[in-house]
Design a protein around this motif. Structure first.
Motif, PDB file in Angstrom:
ATOM      1  N   UNK A  84      23.408  26.727  36.619  1.00 41.34           N
ATOM      2  CA  UNK A  84      23.950  25.802  35.626  1.00 41.34           C
ATOM      3  C   UNK A  84      25.459  25.990  35.444  1.00 41.34           C
ATOM      4  N   UNK A  85      26.105  25.014  34.826  1.00 37.60           N
ATOM      5  CA  UNK A  85      27.533  25.131  34.522  1.00 37.60           C
ATOM      6  C   UNK A  85      28.385  24.933  35.763  1.00 37.60           C
ATOM      7  N   UNK A  86      29.637  25.392  35.641  1.00 36.10           N
ATOM      8  CA  UNK A  86      30.570  25.174  36.756  1.00 36.10           C
ATOM      9  C   UNK A  86      30.321  26.176  37.880  1.00 36.10           C
ATOM     10  N   UNK A  87      30.247  25.647  39.074  1.00 40.76           N
ATOM     11  CA  UNK A  87      30.007  26.516  40.239  1.00 40.76           C
ATOM     12  C   UNK A  87      31.058  26.256  41.311  1.00 40.76           C
ATOM     13  N   UNK A  88      31.213  27.223  42.203  1.00 40.77           N
ATOM     14  CA  UNK A  88      32.002  27.038  43.416  1.00 40.77           C
ATOM     15  C   UNK A  88      30.982  26.916  44.549  1.00 40.77           C
ATOM     16  N   UNK A 104      28.625  31.135  40.407  1.00 42.14           N
ATOM     17  CA  UNK A 104      29.241  30.704  39.154  1.00 42.14           C
ATOM     18  C   UNK A 104      30.764  30.852  39.233  1.00 42.14           C
ATOM     19  N   UNK A 105      31.454  29.805  38.755  1.00 43.17           N
ATOM     20  CA  UNK A 105      32.916  29.869  38.678  1.00 43.17           C
ATOM     21  C   UNK A 105      33.281  31.018  37.727  1.00 43.17           C
ATOM     22  N   UNK A 106      34.359  31.709  37.993  1.00 43.98           N
ATOM     23  CA  UNK A 106      34.799  32.836  37.158  1.00 43.98           C
ATOM     24  C   UNK A 106      33.756  33.960  37.069  1.00 43.98           C
ATOM     25  N   UNK A 107      32.971  34.134  38.127  1.00 48.33           N
ATOM     26  CA  UNK A 107      31.956  35.194  38.132  1.00 48.33           C
ATOM     27  C   UNK A 107      32.604  36.580  38.093  1.00 48.33           C
ATOM     28  N   UNK A 108      33.831  36.666  38.624  1.00 47.46           N
ATOM     29  CA  UNK A 108      34.556  37.954  38.638  1.00 47.46           C
ATOM     30  C   UNK A 108      36.049  37.660  38.648  1.00 47.46           C
ATOM     31  N   UNK A 109      36.828  38.688  38.363  1.00 50.48           N
ATOM     32  CA  UNK A 109      38.297  38.538  38.364  1.00 50.48           C
ATOM     33  C   UNK A 109      38.823  38.628  39.791  1.00 50.48           C
ATOM     34  N   UNK A 110      39.947  37.949  40.053  1.00 47.16           N
ATOM     35  CA  UNK A 110      40.543  38.005  41.387  1.00 47.16           C
ATOM     36  C   UNK A 110      40.795  39.466  41.781  1.00 47.16           C
ATOM     37  N   UNK A 111      40.496  39.787  43.016  1.00 46.23           N
ATOM     38  CA  UNK A 111      40.712  41.156  43.491  1.00 46.23           C
ATOM     39  C   UNK A 111      39.522  42.071  43.283  1.00 46.23           C
ATOM     40  N   UNK A 112      38.454  41.575  42.667  1.00 50.88           N
ATOM     41  CA  UNK A 112      37.266  42.419  42.422  1.00 50.88           C
ATOM     42  C   UNK A 112      36.712  42.947  43.749  1.00 50.88           C
ATOM     43  N   UNK A 139      37.912  37.572  46.089  1.00 49.85           N
ATOM     44  CA  UNK A 139      37.201  38.861  46.100  1.00 49.85           C
ATOM     45  C   UNK A 139      37.678  39.740  47.252  1.00 49.85           C
ATOM     46  N   UNK A 140      37.576  41.038  47.039  1.00 49.16           N
ATOM     47  CA  UNK A 140      37.826  42.016  48.089  1.00 49.16           C
ATOM     48  C   UNK A 140      36.439  42.441  48.595  1.00 49.16           C
ATOM     49  N   UNK A 141      36.008  41.841  49.696  1.00 48.07           N
ATOM     50  CA  UNK A 141      34.650  42.108  50.203  1.00 48.07           C
ATOM     51  C   UNK A 141      34.684  43.387  51.032  1.00 48.07           C
ATOM     52  N   UNK A 142      34.141  44.484  50.457  1.00 49.28           N
ATOM     53  CA  UNK A 142      34.290  45.815  51.057  1.00 49.28           C
ATOM     54  C   UNK A 142      33.191  46.163  52.043  1.00 49.28           C
TER      55      UNK A 142
END
Ligand SMILES: O=P(O)(O)OC[C@H]1O[C@H](OP(=O)(O)OP(=O)(O)O)[C@H](O)[C@@H]1O
Ligand SMILES: Nc1ncnc2[nH]cnc12
Length: 172
Positions: A84-88, A104-112, A139-142
């Motif tokens: 639900x709500x805003x998604x990417x 979900x949009x804004x699921x995490x902060x940039x650089x997480x 995101x920083x996908x580690x």
């Protein structure tokens, strides 16, 4: 523990020619499931992960348990139209046609710092799409972590820019 003892192989499911690796028995066995989660946790603790991302549906099962064990958050990546709500959204090509993943949009902060956890790496298309989606959000996908890797289907090559962890391997 030999995890292969808890993975059933069903030939020609869901379609002819597919050798399906079924994790149902593994999830139902407390010792095998606990061992699996602890092994994934051990590998991922080498990174400073802030969130575990789990692709629908089997990624929810393992991803949320790993997140809980590590004491970090869990964020689902779902198939189209479920959140639900805003998604990417991210549309990607599959063997036949296209599919769409959403978060979900804004699921995490940039650089997480995040890691994706799923049951199985096959062609790598699903996790590549999830990685591209997460990177497009900053995101920083580690790491990408799987219980099972099918080594001859090209998933590792398709995702060669990210560290890949897998606990058991089959050729296909
Ligand atoms: O590496 P790939 O070729 O992309 O295949 C791997 C993906 O396929 C399976 O999920 P599926 O799409 O069947 O969804 P499910 O978990 O809902 O059954 C599996 O759980 C992975 O997510
Ligand atoms: N062979 C396989 N077994 C289980 N899940 C899969 N997802 C993609 N290929 C699979």
């Amino acid at each position: 523990m030999n995890l292969k003892d808890y993975i059933d192989i069903i030939e020609d499911f869901p379609t002819e020619g597919i050798s399906f690796k079924d994790i149902t028995k593994l999830a139902a066995n407390n010792e095998a499931f606990d061992y699996t989660i602890e092994e994934l946790k051990k590998e991922l603790e080498k990174e400073e992960i802030e969130y575990i991302i789990g692709p629908e549906a089997r990624g929810f099962l393992f991803g949320s348990a790993v997140a809980y064990a590590m004491g970090v958050g869990f964020i689902p990546v779902r198939k189209e139209g479920k959140l639900p709500g805003e998604v990417i959204s991210y549309t990607y090509k599959k063997e036949y046609g296209e599919d769409r993943l959403e978060i979900k949009k804004n699921a995490f902060k940039e650089g997480a710092k995040v890691a994706i956890v799923d049951d199985l790496l096959a062609t790598g298309g699903t996790v590549k799409a999830a990685t591209d989606l997460l990177k497009s959000m900053g995101a920083d996908v580690r790491a990408l972590a799987f219980v099972i890797e099918l080594t001859e289907l090209g998933g590792r090559e398709l995702n060669k820019d990210v560290d890949i962890i897998s606990l058991v391997k089959y050729p296909y």
